[in-house]
Design an enzyme around this catalytic site. Sequence first.
Site: not given
Lengths: 232, 223
Positions: A9-12
């Site tokens: 996932r793109t968490l940042y």
Amino acid sequence: MDRVAETERTLYPYVTGSSVVAIKYKDGILMAADMGGSYGSTLRYKSVERVKPIGKHSLLGASGEISDFQEILRYLDELILYDNMWDDGNSLGPKEVHNYLTRVMYNRRNKFNPLWNALVLGGVKNGQKYLGMVNMIGINFEDNHVATGLGNHLARPILRDEWHENLTFEEGVKLLEKCMRVLLYRDRSAVNKIQISKITEEGATVFPPFSLKTYWEFSAFKNPTLGAEGSW
Amino acid sequence: MTKQQANWSPYDNNGGSCVAIAGADYCVVAADTRMSTGYNILTRDYSKISQLAEKCVMASSGFQADVKALQKALSARHLIYQHQHNKQMSCPAMGQLLSNTLYYKRFFPYYAFNVLGGLDNEGKGCVFTYDAVGSYERVGYSSQGSGSTLIMPFLDNQLKSPSPLLLPAKDAVTPLSETEAVDLVKTVFASATERDIYTGDKVEIVILNASGIRREYMELRKD
């Protein structure tokens, strides 16, 4: 949520683009963005195109994660292709593309797997100008002028003062250059390689990149801490 | 590379205030048109009011993306209702549907604060007020959103609704005339705008009565 899924996932964000500024003008929409791609605070890429034409009537600008933007472009390519295959003479306008993007962005946030972008969508169809925005959690709206990121702080106040319905192309470009110059001076991740794009009833044009004239010789720039006691 | 941003949140608060007042034969629903995020104003002209049925409108504040999803869900459900029953949904029915729709997402809520206003089957004004997870109540007037802490006590003071504990139950509709109610709405929004930074720009007022639906706008402070 398990660890493996979390790494997918793109968490940042990794490589990010800075502000996009766009306005309506007499004949359509004008959009401006610089070509920097930052890796954290490192200026890693210097020739990233962040404004792209979508279908026949729309222009998409993006700030935020560059890879997510490129994935969005793939989604849109497919969307436009499948729409084209009906061969019924219909085509998706800016309103439809914007609405599609709002649903994609909101769906991804519902899955806790956002596309890390703020998108600007502009276009003209059947004499109708359209300019809207969506961000990574699905917030979306239309306006006569929009800006992402730091542009919201630095460009929109200028636009609120100076924008009007009947801006000519030259006046519009001038206004965007003014905004981009302020951003260049005050946004640390902005670079002096800027693309302006326009879309009218005749179609989209992405103009070749150019640099803004700057002046750094103000005494306050040369010695910013002079007179600020206790500073170095 | 170290993480530079705070942990990602799927929510935001876009602010805004909503008010609804029910009268004997009318209902007034109003909301401002400012949309904000943090200290930024995103746009000064965003309508928070959606018409869900012929005699039923909803004003919503909170997280815009959730509000939009909620409006779409309710419109879709209302379309199905029309196909199945060949009539418009009543306001009390829509009130129950809204509650159920909100509660359906109890553990990943729609961050939306709604007031629903309209006319019931007798043509009387009705107002339903909600929290984000679907608790709701029929009242004579209500306020939700960022300015509700400023507006609600003012409405309490001006409208003096009978206690819901009274037996036999007293009607909750307000004694004001339609024009008085519209003027009161204008006053509360002008007042809330003074102190609430998330309320301002313009107020959109929807008036429902026997002759149909009407809209009015009033400019508010833009700072």
